[in-house]
Design a protein around this motif. Structure first.
Motif, PDB file in Angstrom:
ATOM      1  N   GLU A   1      -0.138   6.836   5.280  1.00 24.66           N
ATOM      2  CA  GLU A   1       0.064   5.589   5.176  1.00 24.66           C
ATOM      3  C   GLU A   1       1.060   4.410   5.704  1.00 24.66           C
ATOM      4  O   GLU A   1       1.346   3.124   5.490  1.00 24.66           O
ATOM      5  CB  GLU A   1       0.513   5.807   3.695  1.00 24.66           C
ATOM      6  CG  GLU A   1      -1.338   6.559   3.121  1.00 24.66           C
ATOM      7  CD  GLU A   1      -2.164   5.381   3.237  1.00 24.66           C
ATOM      8  OE1 GLU A   1      -2.582   4.275   3.471  1.00 24.66           O
ATOM      9  OE2 GLU A   1      -3.550   6.618   2.759  1.00 24.66           O
TER      10      GLU A   1
ATOM     11  N   HIS B   1      -9.423   3.467   8.311  1.00 26.31           N
ATOM     12  CA  HIS B   1      -9.355   3.856   7.151  1.00 26.31           C
ATOM     13  C   HIS B   1     -10.524   4.178   7.200  1.00 26.31           C
ATOM     14  O   HIS B   1     -11.027   6.043   6.130  1.00 26.31           O
ATOM     15  CB  HIS B   1      -9.015   3.155   5.704  1.00 26.31           C
ATOM     16  CG  HIS B   1      -7.971   2.696   4.936  1.00 26.31           C
ATOM     17  ND1 HIS B   1      -7.112   2.159   6.359  1.00 26.31           N
ATOM     18  CD2 HIS B   1      -7.413   3.636   4.857  1.00 26.31           C
ATOM     19  CE1 HIS B   1      -6.022   1.593   5.637  1.00 26.31           C
ATOM     20  NE2 HIS B   1      -5.570   2.138   5.167  1.00 26.31           N
TER      21      HIS B   1
ATOM     22  N   GLU C   1       0.827  -0.905   0.067  1.00 29.17           N
ATOM     23  CA  GLU C   1      -0.352   0.277   0.154  1.00 29.17           C
ATOM     24  C   GLU C   1       0.751   1.399  -0.255  1.00 29.17           C
ATOM     25  O   GLU C   1       2.075   1.488   1.000  1.00 29.17           O
ATOM     26  CB  GLU C   1      -0.898  -0.004   1.253  1.00 29.17           C
ATOM     27  CG  GLU C   1      -1.716   0.709   1.036  1.00 29.17           C
ATOM     28  CD  GLU C   1      -3.100   1.194   1.956  1.00 29.17           C
ATOM     29  OE1 GLU C   1      -3.306  -0.231   2.696  1.00 29.17           O
ATOM     30  OE2 GLU C   1      -3.688   1.832   2.466  1.00 29.17           O
TER      31      GLU C   1
ATOM     32  N   HIS D   1       0.398   0.480   7.210  1.00 29.46           N
ATOM     33  CA  HIS D   1      -1.223  -0.047   6.882  1.00 29.46           C
ATOM     34  C   HIS D   1      -1.165  -1.386   5.839  1.00 29.46           C
ATOM     35  O   HIS D   1      -2.500  -2.056   5.776  1.00 29.46           O
ATOM     36  CB  HIS D   1      -1.477   1.145   5.553  1.00 29.46           C
ATOM     37  CG  HIS D   1      -2.407   2.565   6.295  1.00 29.46           C
ATOM     38  ND1 HIS D   1      -3.016   3.124   5.903  1.00 29.46           N
ATOM     39  CD2 HIS D   1      -2.363   2.612   7.161  1.00 29.46           C
ATOM     40  CE1 HIS D   1      -3.310   4.433   6.342  1.00 29.46           C
ATOM     41  NE2 HIS D   1      -2.958   3.819   7.760  1.00 29.46           N
TER      42      HIS D   1
HETATM   43 FE   FE2 Z   1      -4.140   3.475   4.094  1.00 26.98          FE
END
Ligand code: FE2
Ligand code: FE2
Length: 342
Positions: free
Chosen positions: A178, A274, A152, A188
């Motif tokens: 992130e 998220h 990600e 993440h």
């Molecule tokens: Fe994310």
């Protein structure tokens, strides 16, 4: 990661060249081997070949010399596959981009991207998960998504050195989030891996490559195409903005479906994280990143919209094919080396 099973002549040529550590001579006219009816948007063989050559820029493959990343023949093959894919993506996106530019002229890029989002239709897979999907279907969806989600935000990191000033600072801030805000256990990708493992799925990077249909690989490849080519940096930012701006609400529905099915909390946590994070990222990506990038380089405006349309259209294709498979009582994954029905 292990090299995948080939799905046709193009992926066989690429995988073969890497497996045997052979020179990749002869890859230059790879497209000549494509099936005449191959659709460059979703073709299994093309997208597996392209996914594999892109992967040399990320983590690579077991037993493959990392120096192959810059093998001129592989790069030439990549350019040839990219050209076909990009042509098709541009053809699909052009009417939406032209319409938004025509209607909203010099409006700020955030407003224009929002209009692109409103203009591209796609099925609501998250709503299906919230209300109807079986636990097995949700697990298939997670396996399908793991191809991207286990890396990600990595493609987007390639865009940072292509920017400067306010857009760069804002993108670095988003990437910091992130990447877990400085905490490895909050990356993440790691949160998602924890969710996979808790469900009994394989959290190994690339574990489901052989089971990912061409349209899923195409969605991954679109991101690599935009993020690895500096000339497409505006489109990479538009892609990011459309992704972030259409994530928060679907994540809420996915989290709710996961609760309904009593799947493990670890999976629920990834999506719950998220709901809030992407509500913030939406504003950062639309205004602070795309807005600042277009302020700094006005010529990027149309490409930002192109990238947004590419994200929404590739996502719509995957959503449609996933729901079609389920409605026909099939898995949304494929077996190793098997081509998906057209
Ligand atoms: Fe994310
Ligand atoms: Fe995000």
């Amino acid at each position: 990661m292990r090299l995948p099973h080939a799905r046709g002549p193009m992926s066989a040529a690429v995988v073969g060249a890497l497996r045997d550590d052979l020179s990749a001579d002869g890859l230059a006219d790879l497209w000549r081997h494509a099936h005449p009816a191959a659709d460059p948007r979703t073709d299994d063989d093309l997208h597996l070949a392209l996914w594999v050559v892109y992967e040399l820029h990320y983590r690579g493959f077991d037993g493959v010399d990392p120096a192959r990343e810059w093998d001129p023949e592989l790069l030439r093959a990549r350019l040839m596959l990219e050209e076909r894919f990009e042509e098709a993506l541009r053809a699909d996106a052009a009417p939406v981009v032209a319409q938004v530019l025509g209607e909203l002229g010099d409006a700020d890029p955030a407003t224009q991207v929002e209009r692109v989002i409103a203009s591209v239709d796609g099925p609501d897979v998250s709503r299906f998960v919230q209300r109807e999907a079986t636990a097995d279907q949700v697990l298939e969806l997670m396996a399908q998504r793991s191809l991207y989600t286990l890396k990600e935000s990595d493609p987007t990191s390639f865009v940072l050195p292509r920017l400067d000033g306010a857009a760069k600072a804002a993108l670095a801030e988003l990437q910091y989030d992130e990447y877990g805000g400085g905490r490895a256990d909050r990356l993440h990708a790691t949160l998602f891996a924890r969710g996979l493992e808790a469900c009994g799925l394989d959290p190994t990077y690339g574990a489901y490559l052989d089971q990912a249909p061409g349209h899923v690989l195409a969605g991954n490849n679109a991101m690599s195409l935009l993020c690895l080519n500096r000339r497409l940096r505006g489109a990479a930012l538009g892609h990011l903005a459309a992704f972030e701006a259409t994530s928060s609400l679907p994540c809420r529905k996915l989290a709710s479906g996961i609760r309904r099915l009593e799947l493990p909390d670890e999976l629920w946590e990834y999506f719950d994280e998220h709901v809030e994070a992407d509500a913030v990222h939406e504003q950062v990506a639309l205004r602070s990143i795309c807005g600042a990038a277009v302020d700094a380089e006005p010529a990027l405006r149309a490409d930002v919209l192109l990238g947004a349309a590419v994200y929404l259209q590739t996502e719509a294709t995957t959503g449609t094919r996933t729901l079609d498979a389920w409605q026909q009582g099939r898995s949304c994954l494929v077996s190793a080396g098997e081509a998906v029905p057209a």
